[in-house]
Design a protein around this motif. Structure first.
Motif, PDB file in Angstrom:
ATOM      1  N   GLY A  76       9.059   7.923  -0.956  1.00 59.90           N
ATOM      2  CA  GLY A  76       9.850   9.127  -0.740  1.00 59.90           C
ATOM      3  C   GLY A  76       9.055  10.316  -1.252  1.00 59.90           C
ATOM      4  N   HIS A 151      20.264  11.168 -12.453  1.00 62.52           N
ATOM      5  CA  HIS A 151      21.029  11.973 -13.413  1.00 62.52           C
ATOM      6  C   HIS A 151      20.320  13.281 -13.714  1.00 62.52           C
ATOM      7  N   TYR A 420      17.514   2.876 -17.370  1.00 59.64           N
ATOM      8  CA  TYR A 420      17.585   3.475 -16.039  1.00 59.64           C
ATOM      9  C   TYR A 420      16.405   2.926 -15.220  1.00 59.64           C
TER      10      TYR A 420
HETATM   11  C1  LIG Z   1       8.477  14.754 -13.485  1.00 64.93           C
HETATM   12  C2  LIG Z   1       9.598  13.793 -13.216  1.00 64.93           C
HETATM   13  C3  LIG Z   1      10.903  14.172 -13.482  1.00 64.93           C
HETATM   14  C4  LIG Z   1      11.970  13.310 -13.233  1.00 64.93           C
HETATM   15  N1  LIG Z   1      13.238  13.729 -13.513  1.00 64.93           N
HETATM   16  C5  LIG Z   1      14.284  12.926 -13.206  1.00 64.93           C
HETATM   17  C6  LIG Z   1      15.614  13.380 -13.403  1.00 64.93           C
HETATM   18  O1  LIG Z   1      15.858  14.478 -13.850  1.00 64.93           O
HETATM   19  N2  LIG Z   1      16.616  12.548 -13.070  1.00 64.93           N
HETATM   20  C7  LIG Z   1      16.399  11.307 -12.559  1.00 64.93           C
HETATM   21  O2  LIG Z   1      17.373  10.631 -12.261  1.00 64.93           O
HETATM   22  N3  LIG Z   1      15.145  10.846 -12.374  1.00 64.93           N
HETATM   23  C8  LIG Z   1      14.084  11.624 -12.678  1.00 64.93           C
HETATM   24  N4  LIG Z   1      12.807  11.176 -12.503  1.00 64.93           N
HETATM   25  C9  LIG Z   1      12.583   9.781 -12.114  1.00 64.93           C
HETATM   26  C10 LIG Z   1      12.666   9.639 -10.617  1.00 64.93           C
HETATM   27  O3  LIG Z   1      14.007   9.450 -10.260  1.00 64.93           O
HETATM   28  C11 LIG Z   1      11.836   8.437 -10.157  1.00 64.93           C
HETATM   29  O4  LIG Z   1      10.484   8.679 -10.460  1.00 64.93           O
HETATM   30  C12 LIG Z   1      12.021   8.140  -8.687  1.00 64.93           C
HETATM   31  O5  LIG Z   1      11.404   6.901  -8.412  1.00 64.93           O
HETATM   32  C13 LIG Z   1      11.424   9.213  -7.825  1.00 64.93           C
HETATM   33  O6  LIG Z   1      11.704   9.012  -6.490  1.00 64.93           O
HETATM   34  P1  LIG Z   1      10.567   9.264  -5.396  1.00 64.93           P
HETATM   35  O7  LIG Z   1      11.204   9.188  -4.060  1.00 64.93           O
HETATM   36  O8  LIG Z   1       9.787  10.479  -5.733  1.00 64.93           O
HETATM   37  O9  LIG Z   1       9.672   7.995  -5.703  1.00 64.93           O
HETATM   38  P2  LIG Z   1       8.704   7.072  -4.863  1.00 64.93           P
HETATM   39  O10 LIG Z   1       7.556   6.810  -5.774  1.00 64.93           O
HETATM   40  O11 LIG Z   1       8.407   7.610  -3.525  1.00 64.93           O
HETATM   41  O12 LIG Z   1       9.590   5.763  -4.692  1.00 64.93           O
HETATM   42  C14 LIG Z   1      10.182   5.155  -5.800  1.00 64.93           C
HETATM   43  C15 LIG Z   1      10.896   3.872  -5.431  1.00 64.93           C
HETATM   44  O13 LIG Z   1      11.962   4.165  -4.542  1.00 64.93           O
HETATM   45  C16 LIG Z   1      11.774   3.490  -3.310  1.00 64.93           C
HETATM   46  N5  LIG Z   1      12.063   4.417  -2.219  1.00 64.93           N
HETATM   47  C17 LIG Z   1      11.643   5.705  -2.113  1.00 64.93           C
HETATM   48  N6  LIG Z   1      12.149   6.245  -0.997  1.00 64.93           N
HETATM   49  C18 LIG Z   1      12.875   5.303  -0.401  1.00 64.93           C
HETATM   50  C19 LIG Z   1      13.648   5.261   0.791  1.00 64.93           C
HETATM   51  N7  LIG Z   1      13.790   6.322   1.548  1.00 64.93           N
HETATM   52  N8  LIG Z   1      14.279   4.114   1.131  1.00 64.93           N
HETATM   53  C20 LIG Z   1      14.170   3.019   0.346  1.00 64.93           C
HETATM   54  N9  LIG Z   1      13.455   3.005  -0.800  1.00 64.93           N
HETATM   55  C21 LIG Z   1      12.822   4.126  -1.166  1.00 64.93           C
HETATM   56  C22 LIG Z   1      10.330   3.060  -3.285  1.00 64.93           C
HETATM   57  O14 LIG Z   1      10.170   1.893  -2.553  1.00 64.93           O
HETATM   58  C23 LIG Z   1      10.023   2.856  -4.736  1.00 64.93           C
HETATM   59  O15 LIG Z   1      10.406   1.565  -5.132  1.00 64.93           O
HETATM   60  C24 LIG Z   1      11.724  12.025 -12.717  1.00 64.93           C
HETATM   61  C25 LIG Z   1      10.407  11.641 -12.434  1.00 64.93           C
HETATM   62  C26 LIG Z   1       9.353  12.507 -12.696  1.00 64.93           C
HETATM   63  C27 LIG Z   1       7.945  12.068 -12.426  1.00 64.93           C
END
Ligand SMILES: Cc1cc2nc3c(=O)[nH]c(=O)nc-3n(C[C@H](O)[C@H](O)[C@H](O)COP(=O)(O)OP(=O)(O)OC[C@H]3O[C@@H](n4cnc5c(N)ncnc54)[C@H](O)[C@@H]3O)c2cc1C
Length: 465
Positions: A76, A151, A420
């Motif tokens: 994502g 969250h 989490y």
């Molecule tokens: C700087 C920073 C700040 C953050 N702040 C918060 C916060 O305030 N609150 C909070 O809750 N979390 C927070 N996070 C954590 C965040 O929720 C996770 O890092 C999450 O995995 C990010 O989602 P992404 O789509 O960017 O990840 P990706 O690395 O793209 O994917 C993460 C996981 O989700 C799966 N996935 C992604 N997209 C899909 C899709 N469309 N369908 C099925 N599976 C999918 C992937 O397979 C993988 O297992 C933060 C992370 C960072 C680095």
């Protein structure tokens, strides 16, 4: 030998020709840039990256990967700590081109495609005076964040992101497409709300939004020497604080950079980052008086009225893509005096200026949903803790890991067993089971129904029952 090694160029060319988006291969000049994740500590080299333009591309990518037995990761926003948005030698289904957002101001809903970042959703919703309860950093992917739970500043008042999820479009492991909601594929909808990327590729999310526009918020920091007083006060205060107020604990170092005042650069601090969504005329009583007047004088106080979207981007300049990150997380029920002592002790040893520990409140509205109503099991936790070793320099990676692990080893006995899922590294099945607790077996049964061969396994994996 896995079949993917035998993939020939004709097979790949045919797949590529059928995509509306692009297929990036190792020989492409922008492959290096395309494979990079937010966490610079992760160095995965997929064979192919399918940048999907639409649902048809996602279906085609899933079918191609199955036919060719390719390990498949779904990406994502690419923000995941252990880099679960990518894989080695397989296919990455990259959703980053799918960024459409549609706001329905009458019904207060937001439809977001799965490549949206937090900032993309905030930007679109803010124009209508609305916000979806989600994370606090704008570059985070909304997809991974939502599927893990989600969250942020609005959780105490409006619940987790999954508590505001109304519907999801999902491409399943067999390439078929379903809608999951309270009335269609209810079991899948239940599992998607906290079960991570285990069940299919979500291509779009429909959220409930809330009226949030100008808030009173920002950081207030105290010298670390006052941390014990401040944290004990906070622990009592949170239990009775109005749900409009969401102050999270920030422990770290004041970065030696503008706009922070030079006099406090490099100082170790215990802070709060505050968001108050209630009536501004009540801010004095709800926020200012308790925080400013009942505690020692802070070393920095930047709380004030600001657009919610501005609060949501406050951390962005400090957190560009590509830095080294090492994460450890936990759910916390009670912040004991001993736990506070340990937090202060380990922040005292923080290895780099950007390394932090955050303690996010997840009580209030989060507790109003039962532990079996969604896959997110830990509805009795008061806080979600994350310890992050962060630094731009790869040479500091070992120090970040050592600090975060030692800190976590010391504090974990004071916390709940699970964490989490979005704050887990690759920590093994036991931690995943502890996180889902009594919901694990139901998740495994739903996994068996929708993904019996564990095609979607690059994630905090729930094995098919
Ligand atoms: C700087 C920073 C700040 C953050 N702040 C918060 C916060 O305030 N609150 C909070 O809750 N979390 C927070 N996070 C954590 C965040 O929720 C996770 O890092 C999450 O995995 C990010 O989602 P992404 O789509 O960017 O990840 P990706 O690395 O793209 O994917 C993460 C996981 O989700 C799966 N996935 C992604 N997209 C899909 C899709 N469309 N369908 C099925 N599976 C999918 C992937 O397979 C993988 O297992 C933060 C992370 C960072 C680095």
């Amino acid at each position: 030998m896995t079949k993917n090694i035998m993939l020939n160029s004709t097979t790949i060319d045919k797949f590529k020709a059928g995509l509306r988006g692009e297929l990036i291969q190792r020989s492409d000049p922008h492959y290096e840039e395309a494979r990079r994740l937010y966490n610079g500590m992760i160095d995965k080299r997929p064979l192919l990256i399918a940048r999907c333009a639409d649902v048809a591309d996602v279906i085609s990518a899933v079918r191609f990967a199955r036919e060719n037995e390719l390990l498949t990761a779904v990406r994502g926003g690419g923000h995941n700590g252990p880099g679960l948005g990518s894989c080695n030698d397989g296919l990455v289904i990259d959703l980053s081109l799918m960024k459409g957002v549609r706001i329905d101001p009458q019904n207060r809903t937001v439809r977001a495609e799965a490549g949206c970042t937090q900032g993309g959703v905030d930007h679109a919703a803010h124009a209508f005076g609305l916000a979806v309860p989600a994370g606090i950093v704008s570059s985070t992917g909304i997809a991974g964040l939502t599927l893990g739970g989600g969250h942020g500043y609005l959780s105490r008042k409006y619940g987790l992101t999954i508590d505001n999820l109304l519907e999801a479009d999902v491409v399943l492991a067999d390439g078929s497409v379903v809608v999951a909601s309270a009335t269609e594929h209810e079991d899948l909808f239940w599992a998607l709300r906290g079960g991570g990327g285990n069940f299919g590729v979500v291509t779009s999310f429909l959220y409930r939004a809330h009226p949030v526009s100008t808030v009173y918020g920002g950081p207030i920091f105290w010298d670390l020497k006052d941390a014990s007083v401040v944290m004990k006060w906070y622990r009592e205060f949170l239990a009775k604080a109005p749900l409009d107020l969401s102050p999270f604990v920030h422990l770290g170092i004041v970065p030696s950079t503008d706009p922070f005042p030079k006099g406090i650069w490099g100082k170790k601090t215990c802070g709060r980052v505050v968001c108050y969504t209630g009536p501004l005329e009540q801010v004095e009583e709800a926020v200012v008086r308790p925080i400013r007047k009942e505690l020692p004088p802070p070393i920095l106080d930047w709380m004030g009225p600001m657009p919610f979207q501005a609060l949501q981007t406050l951390f962005d300049p400090l957190l560009p893509k590509g830095m080294q990150w090492y994460w450890k997380g936990d759910f916390v029920k009670e912040l004991s005096d001993r736990a506070i002592e340990l937090h202060v002790e380990h922040i005292g040893k923080v290895p780099t200026e950007l390394s932090i520990a955050h303690i996010y409140p997840i009580n209030g509205a989060v507790h109003k949903v039962g532990r079996h109503e969604t896959a997110w099991n830990c509805r009795d936790a008061t806080w979600s803790l994350v310890i992050c070793g962060i630094d731009p320099n790869p040479a500091n990676a070992p120090a970040l890991k050592t600090w975060a692990k030692e800190y976590w080893d010391a504090i974990h006995p004071h916390n709940l067993k699970g964490a989490y899922v979005n704050y887990l590294m690759e920590e093994g099945e036991e931690r995943i089971r502890a996180t889902y607790g009594g919901n694990y077996d139901r998740l495994a049964a739903i996994k068996k129904k929708y993904d019996p061969t564990n095609f979607f396994r690059v994630n905090q994996n729930i094995k098919p029952a």
